[in-house]
Design a protein around this motif. Sequence first.
Motif, PDB file in Angstrom:
ATOM      1  N   GLU A 211      28.187   5.355  49.136  1.00 21.29           N
ATOM      2  CA  GLU A 211      27.610   4.017  49.242  1.00 21.29           C
ATOM      3  C   GLU A 211      26.800   3.908  50.534  1.00 21.29           C
ATOM      4  O   GLU A 211      27.242   4.370  51.590  1.00 21.29           O
ATOM      5  N   LEU A 212      25.626   3.296  50.428  1.00 20.01           N
ATOM      6  CA  LEU A 212      24.872   2.943  51.634  1.00 20.01           C
ATOM      7  C   LEU A 212      25.265   1.522  52.016  1.00 20.01           C
ATOM      8  O   LEU A 212      25.116   0.596  51.226  1.00 20.01           O
ATOM      9  N   PHE A 250      25.011   2.634  57.448  1.00 22.80           N
ATOM     10  CA  PHE A 250      25.689   3.925  57.398  1.00 22.80           C
ATOM     11  C   PHE A 250      26.008   4.288  55.954  1.00 22.80           C
ATOM     12  O   PHE A 250      25.892   3.453  55.045  1.00 22.80           O
ATOM     13  N   VAL A 251      26.406   5.522  55.743  1.00 24.93           N
ATOM     14  CA  VAL A 251      26.775   6.018  54.417  1.00 24.93           C
ATOM     15  C   VAL A 251      28.271   6.316  54.438  1.00 24.93           C
ATOM     16  O   VAL A 251      28.786   6.936  55.376  1.00 24.93           O
ATOM     17  N   ARG A 252      28.970   5.873  53.401  1.00 25.02           N
ATOM     18  CA  ARG A 252      30.403   6.127  53.331  1.00 25.02           C
ATOM     19  C   ARG A 252      30.790   6.595  51.929  1.00 25.02           C
ATOM     20  O   ARG A 252      30.029   6.430  50.956  1.00 25.02           O
ATOM     21  N   VAL A 253      31.995   7.162  51.826  1.00 30.81           N
ATOM     22  CA  VAL A 253      32.572   7.480  50.527  1.00 30.81           C
ATOM     23  C   VAL A 253      32.965   6.170  49.851  1.00 30.81           C
ATOM     24  O   VAL A 253      33.290   5.185  50.513  1.00 30.81           O
ATOM     25  N   HIS A 254      32.911   6.144  48.533  1.00 34.35           N
ATOM     26  CA  HIS A 254      33.173   4.921  47.774  1.00 34.35           C
ATOM     27  C   HIS A 254      34.488   4.279  48.201  1.00 34.35           C
ATOM     28  O   HIS A 254      35.452   4.956  48.555  1.00 34.35           O
ATOM     29  N   SER A 255      34.522   2.943  48.156  1.00 30.61           N
ATOM     30  CA  SER A 255      35.666   2.203  48.683  1.00 30.61           C
ATOM     31  C   SER A 255      36.941   2.383  47.864  1.00 30.61           C
ATOM     32  O   SER A 255      38.041   2.286  48.403  1.00 30.61           O
TER      33      SER A 255
END
Length: 279
Positions: A211-212, A250-255
């Motif tokens: 996810e952005l 930022f970019v993260r792994v899906h919640s």
Amino acid sequence: MLTENDGIDLKIIYKDMLELRENFQKLDDVVQQQSARIYYLESTVTFQKKHIQDLMTDKKADIEYRRKLERRLKVIEKSFVREYSDPREYGVKSSNISLHEHVDEEGKTDYRSGIVDGSVQKMVNPKWNATSRKERLLLQPTVSDALVAFYAYMSIPENNPSAHHTLIYDVSVTNVGSGYNHVTGIFTAPTSGVYVFIWVTRVYNGEHPTELMINTAVYGVTFLRAKGSSNDGSVSGTVVANVTKGDSVFVRVHSSYPGDGYIYSNVHGRPSFSGWLLR
């Protein structure tokens, strides 16, 4: 015909039958209790096996994450040593110092303590500062203050990152405007405007959604499954958004679903994160 003795025998037989029936009922109750206990024990063993497997997986992920942090800490330590040591010992300037950065010449500086007018500042060798400043001014590009652009990539693979995990693109190649932090993986908008953001994710033998994020809001999502015969692939996402000065991107792994396997990086393909200000 039945005699008196026959009647006594029937009573005895009937009594024995009742006792046998009662004993049978007791045995049946015991069997039911034992069956329930066996089922409980089997369920407990199954749960414990799964819990142990989860703990082993978490331990493996923690070890990998710790190793990654140790590698990043070494990079930061080396950068710190290069920045705060006498450049003549190395013969080169730190590669982590951008061309637009310079040393403030105002104020009286105690170069031994690094204190300027009561506040802590970077320790700078005055002899080196006198000569290198001219070089940096000559090399400093003429860039508009409104120009903001960054590009960074991930040099270390991420193995089974957890949900909500922020992906850190630790090698900053371009950082005009100094908005991107290669230690945290977060871009902080230095000015308000319309931005374009692109992130590329490479997956090896697994699947991952990413996810952005702009602050706490999801602006873009990608998903890639790379398993079986085709166990290596890349996916990219693009977002155009109105960003306010100070917003975090930022970019993260899906919640909720982290996926599994590697977010991979090597010389044949690297996950990256980039962005620039349109206007």
